[in-house]
Design an enzyme around this catalytic site. Structure first.
Site, PDB file in Angstrom:
ATOM      1  N   LYS A 179       0.848  -1.196   0.000  1.00 40.68           N
ATOM      2  CA  LYS A 179       0.000   0.000   0.000  1.00 40.68           C
ATOM      3  C   LYS A 179       0.882   1.244   0.000  1.00 40.68           C
ATOM      4  O   LYS A 179       1.571   1.531   0.975  1.00 40.68           O
ATOM      5  CB  LYS A 179      -0.893   0.035   1.248  1.00 40.68           C
ATOM      6  CG  LYS A 179      -1.833   1.232   1.200  1.00 40.68           C
ATOM      7  CD  LYS A 179      -2.313   1.678   2.567  1.00 40.68           C
ATOM      8  CE  LYS A 179      -1.999   3.107   2.922  1.00 40.68           C
ATOM      9  NZ  LYS A 179      -2.085   4.160   1.937  1.00 40.68           N
ATOM     10  N   GLY A 232       7.061   5.434   8.038  1.00 42.21           N
ATOM     11  CA  GLY A 232       6.164   6.593   8.110  1.00 42.21           C
ATOM     12  C   GLY A 232       6.369   7.314   9.420  1.00 42.21           C
ATOM     13  O   GLY A 232       7.461   7.269   9.999  1.00 42.21           O
ATOM     14  N   GLU A 256      10.107   1.929  10.662  1.00 48.61           N
ATOM     15  CA  GLU A 256      11.103   3.002  10.540  1.00 48.61           C
ATOM     16  C   GLU A 256      10.341   4.319  10.481  1.00 48.61           C
ATOM     17  O   GLU A 256       9.454   4.486   9.648  1.00 48.61           O
ATOM     18  CB  GLU A 256      11.982   2.801   9.299  1.00 48.61           C
ATOM     19  CG  GLU A 256      12.912   1.590   9.404  1.00 48.61           C
ATOM     20  CD  GLU A 256      13.899   1.652  10.571  1.00 48.61           C
ATOM     21  OE1 GLU A 256      14.289   2.753  10.998  1.00 48.61           O
ATOM     22  OE2 GLU A 256      14.271   0.573  11.083  1.00 48.61           O
ATOM     23  N   CYS A 290      13.244  11.865   5.958  1.00 48.30           N
ATOM     24  CA  CYS A 290      13.324  11.409   7.353  1.00 48.30           C
ATOM     25  C   CYS A 290      14.696  11.735   7.916  1.00 48.30           C
ATOM     26  O   CYS A 290      14.850  11.910   9.115  1.00 48.30           O
ATOM     27  CB  CYS A 290      13.067   9.915   7.418  1.00 48.30           C
ATOM     28  SG  CYS A 290      14.062   8.997   6.251  1.00 48.30           S
ATOM     29  N   GLU A 391       9.496  16.723  15.102  1.00 49.51           N
ATOM     30  CA  GLU A 391       9.836  16.612  13.685  1.00 49.51           C
ATOM     31  C   GLU A 391       9.004  17.630  12.896  1.00 49.51           C
ATOM     32  O   GLU A 391       7.789  17.683  13.024  1.00 49.51           O
ATOM     33  CB  GLU A 391       9.534  15.205  13.160  1.00 49.51           C
ATOM     34  CG  GLU A 391       9.887  15.060  11.685  1.00 49.51           C
ATOM     35  CD  GLU A 391       9.648  13.649  11.123  1.00 49.51           C
ATOM     36  OE1 GLU A 391       8.528  13.139  11.279  1.00 49.51           O
ATOM     37  OE2 GLU A 391      10.584  13.097  10.525  1.00 49.51           O
TER      38      GLU A 391
HETATM   39  P1  NAP Z   1       2.335   8.561   7.689  1.00 50.85           P
HETATM   40  O1  NAP Z   1       1.273   9.567   7.722  1.00 50.85           O
HETATM   41  O2  NAP Z   1       2.705   7.858   8.937  1.00 50.85           O
HETATM   42  O3  NAP Z   1       1.936   7.494   6.567  1.00 50.85           O
HETATM   43  C1  NAP Z   1       2.781   6.426   6.169  1.00 50.85           C
HETATM   44  C2  NAP Z   1       1.941   5.333   5.532  1.00 50.85           C
HETATM   45  O4  NAP Z   1       1.095   4.740   6.525  1.00 50.85           O
HETATM   46  C3  NAP Z   1       1.019   5.829   4.426  1.00 50.85           C
HETATM   47  O5  NAP Z   1       0.930   4.847   3.422  1.00 50.85           O
HETATM   48  C4  NAP Z   1      -0.301   5.986   5.169  1.00 50.85           C
HETATM   49  O6  NAP Z   1      -1.429   5.923   4.321  1.00 50.85           O
HETATM   50  C5  NAP Z   1      -0.254   4.769   6.077  1.00 50.85           C
HETATM   51  N1  NAP Z   1      -1.121   4.867   7.255  1.00 50.85           N
HETATM   52  C6  NAP Z   1      -1.677   5.973   7.819  1.00 50.85           C
HETATM   53  N2  NAP Z   1      -2.420   5.622   8.891  1.00 50.85           N
HETATM   54  C7  NAP Z   1      -2.336   4.272   9.009  1.00 50.85           C
HETATM   55  C8  NAP Z   1      -2.865   3.312   9.912  1.00 50.85           C
HETATM   56  N3  NAP Z   1      -3.637   3.682  10.940  1.00 50.85           N
HETATM   57  N4  NAP Z   1      -2.559   2.004   9.723  1.00 50.85           N
HETATM   58  C9  NAP Z   1      -1.769   1.608   8.724  1.00 50.85           C
HETATM   59  N5  NAP Z   1      -1.240   2.471   7.827  1.00 50.85           N
HETATM   60  C10 NAP Z   1      -1.508   3.790   7.970  1.00 50.85           C
HETATM   61  O7  NAP Z   1       3.696   9.194   7.133  1.00 50.85           O
HETATM   62  P2  NAP Z   1       3.857  10.130   5.855  1.00 50.85           P
HETATM   63  O8  NAP Z   1       3.235  11.447   6.156  1.00 50.85           O
HETATM   64  O9  NAP Z   1       3.435   9.406   4.632  1.00 50.85           O
HETATM   65  O10 NAP Z   1       5.458  10.244   5.780  1.00 50.85           O
HETATM   66  C11 NAP Z   1       6.216  11.096   6.567  1.00 50.85           C
HETATM   67  C12 NAP Z   1       6.814  10.386   7.769  1.00 50.85           C
HETATM   68  O11 NAP Z   1       7.581   9.258   7.361  1.00 50.85           O
HETATM   69  C13 NAP Z   1       7.787  11.264   8.532  1.00 50.85           C
HETATM   70  O12 NAP Z   1       7.584  11.107   9.913  1.00 50.85           O
HETATM   71  C14 NAP Z   1       9.152  10.709   8.128  1.00 50.85           C
HETATM   72  O13 NAP Z   1      10.200  10.960   9.033  1.00 50.85           O
HETATM   73  C15 NAP Z   1       8.858   9.272   8.003  1.00 50.85           C
HETATM   74  N6  NAP Z   1       9.864   8.593   7.180  1.00 50.85           N
HETATM   75  C16 NAP Z   1      10.747   7.743   7.765  1.00 50.85           C
HETATM   76  C17 NAP Z   1      11.728   7.117   7.014  1.00 50.85           C
HETATM   77  C18 NAP Z   1      12.710   6.155   7.632  1.00 50.85           C
HETATM   78  O14 NAP Z   1      13.281   5.353   6.910  1.00 50.85           O
HETATM   79  N7  NAP Z   1      12.920   6.207   8.929  1.00 50.85           N
HETATM   80  C19 NAP Z   1      11.800   7.344   5.640  1.00 50.85           C
HETATM   81  C20 NAP Z   1      10.892   8.226   5.068  1.00 50.85           C
HETATM   82  C21 NAP Z   1       9.919   8.834   5.848  1.00 50.85           C
HETATM   83  P3  NAP Z   1      -2.092   7.283   3.735  1.00 50.85           P
HETATM   84  O15 NAP Z   1      -1.066   7.908   2.882  1.00 50.85           O
HETATM   85  O16 NAP Z   1      -3.260   6.773   2.997  1.00 50.85           O
HETATM   86  O17 NAP Z   1      -2.431   8.127   4.935  1.00 50.85           O
END
Ligand code: NAP
Ligand code: MG
Length: 491
Positions: A179, A232, A256, A290, A391
């Site tokens: 997804k 995420g 992560e 990230c 963040e």
């Molecule tokens: P996010 O809001 O946490 O979403 C990540 C993914 O999870 C998306 O596909 C989202 O779907 C899905 N999701 C949301 N709610 C969920 C739930 N309750 N159950 C299961 N899946 C769910 O993060 P983002 O805004 O896309 O990305 C930014 C974040 O990612 C930042 O905090 C960044 O630091 C982190 N990040 C970390 C790394 C690493 O390797 N450590 C790398 C890149 C990014 P939807 O899009 O449909 O909401």
């Protein structure tokens, strides 16, 4: 404006392209020009997610009878296909995510390298033979796939992250339901299409779009899931972790998450170089990495000089649509993200930090249809401020002053997250002390906090990660395999 007409894309379930069962869709818009709606994706529900999960479960045996080197060959073919489309994909990528073309090209290249790297791992999926005190026993381990893995990814690296999860999952013999983030499903779909066209059998790799809180939850809670790899935010990661802890099946979990990455600048550093390291780390990808630099911790004797050089450089940055190759920074990915960034600017101001540059949404004919803001630098930041702790997923940087190296290290470690960290110094000794004592999964010296290589392990500590398994590098297969120990009595 539009190079291709708006297209309705579908889920890939059991090898077939399918609409969601309700027929509902959501739009995919260009964050640099929101008049440009170039794709529509299924707004799937839990029933669709269950269909994808069932297809993946039913395909396990079929995929496991194909040997790892043969699976690897399929990944190689997919890499070749993507290579042929690289430039088109990069343009599509910039249109979807907003990052500048040079960054999109680099990420597509990285996605291709990831496929090739893990294709090679198909020839190296070895166990080990272990010595035994019983001469009648051959003692060895074998790697077996986990089974069915859910892969859930964020929008900011929409090719590299799916690739660094899907490629090892497949080569190790797992089936997958993937997804992508709702803000950037198209480039993820292109990766899936290439893998399908390269020969991944029907049902082995399934792709489904829709909201995280509905289908994402099915991909976490369904009893058929054996492993979950999520990248995420901490907030969502924590929900996933709680949900898994309560499940009887206890699927293997890899999370992560966010970062609050420090860059330390010591008095002996080459300041011109330190400024380039800062700008790339803080404003590359519009600060939406990230591993982005979010806190600069600079030793007091050089703080004034460094800050003035940084502001000169930041003022010269050219912001705009990433498709124009002269631009250095694109838009925020969405209105929601832009608003969060601008809210943090306000929070910083109210907390008493000094806004040294930027902080505003950009206006004018080239900006009015997109989510553009100025790269932003705050001075006089202290450790207790929210802008120093939380963040901020955008181009907002805070500068903290440190009395000396020890103080800088202490400030750098004063964070709930521990993903990436960097130091600019010409002292080999301090570089080593920093590398040893900094609480971060990735440490850089005289390089930006951002930018990682596919062949090296990647992952954070503290609130940045579940700290269960590393991603990338050859150790990535540890998450996607289960080690079986065999005592073979032969005499
Ligand atoms: P996010 O809001 O946490 O979403 C990540 C993914 O999870 C998306 O596909 C989202 O779907 C899905 N999701 C949301 N709610 C969920 C739930 N309750 N159950 C299961 N899946 C769910 O993060 P983002 O805004 O896309 O990305 C930014 C974040 O990612 C930042 O905090 C960044 O630091 C982190 N990040 C970390 C790394 C690493 O390797 N450590 C790398 C890149 C990014 P939807 O899009 O449909 O909401
Ligand atoms: Mg989000």
């Amino acid at each position: 404006m539009s190079e291709v007409k708006s297209v309705h894309f579908k889920n890939l379930i059991e090898g077939e392209w399918r609409e969601s069962s309700t027929g509902e869709v959501f739009e995919d818009r260009n964050p640099a020009d929101t008049r440009d709606i170039f794709a529509w994706f299924p707004q799937s529900n839990r029933e669709d997610a269950r269909a994808a999960i069932d297809a993946a479960k039913d395909s396990e045996m079929k995929w496991q009878t194909i040997t790892p080197p043969q699976r690897g060959r399929i990944l190689f073919r997919a890499a070749e296909m993507l290579e042929g489309e690289k430039e088109n994909l990069a343009r599509l990528f910039t249109r979807e995510e907003g990052k500048i073309l040079a960054e999109s090209r680099a990420e597509i290249g990285r996605g291709i390298d990831i496929l090739r790297f893990f294709a090679g791992e198909g020839h190296r999926l070895n166990g080990e033979v272990i010595s035994s005190e019983d001469p009648g026993i051959v003692l060895y381990t074998e790697r077996e796939p986990l089974g069915l893995v859910s892969i859930i990814t964020p929008w900011n690296f929409p090719v590299a992250i799916p690739a660094w999860k899907i490629a090892p999952a497949l080569v190790c013999g797992n089936t997958v339901v993937f997804k992508p983030a709702s803000a950037t499903p198209l480039v993820g779909l292109k990766l899936v299409e290439a893998l399908k066209n390269a020969g991944v059998p029907d049902g082995v790799l399934n792709f489904i779009t829709g909201s995280g809180s509905t289908i994402g939850m099915e991909l976490i809670q369904n009893k058929k899931i054996n492993g979950i790899s999520f990248t995420g935010s901490y907030h969502v990661g924590q929900k996933i972790s709680e949900s898994c802890a309560q499940s009887e099946e206890m699927p293997r979990l890899q999370l992560e998450m966010g970062g609050k990455n420090p860059l330390v600048i010591l008095s002996d550093a080459d300041l011109a170089k330190a400024v380039e390291v800062t700008v790339r780390g803080a404003f590359g990808g519009t600060g939406q990495a990230c591993t982005a630099t979010s806190r600069v911790i600079v030793e007091e004797p050089v703080a004034e000089k460094y800050t003035s050089l940084l502001l000169d450089r930041t003022r010269r940055m050219k912001i705009g649509n990433g498709l124009d190759e002269t631009n250095e920074m694109g838009p925020a990915v969405s209105e929601v993200e832009l608003k969060k960034d601008l809210d943090y600017v306000e929070i910083g101001r109210r907390e008493g930090a000094q806004l040294l540059y930027g902080g505003k949404r950009l206006h004018g004919p080239q900006y009015d249809h997109g989510y553009f803001m100025e790269p932003t630098v705050f001075g006089s930041v202290n450790r207790t401020m929210r802008i120093a702790k939380e963040e901020i997923f955008g181009p907002v940087l805070g500068i903290l002053a440190a009395k000396n190296f020890e103080h800088a290290l202490e400030l750098a470690n004063d964070a709930e997250y521990g993903l990436a960290a960097s130091i600019c110094t010409n002292s080999l000794e301090r570089a080593h002390v920093f590398a040893r004592n900094i609480q971060a999964g990735v440490v850089k010296v005289n390089r930006p906090t951002t930018g990682i290589l596919v062949q090296a392990p990647f992952g954070g500590m503290k609130k940045s990660s579940s700290m269960t398994f590393k991603e990338q590098g050859k150790v990535a297969v540890d998450f996607y395999t289960f080690t079986k120990t065999v005592y073979m009595g032969i005499t």
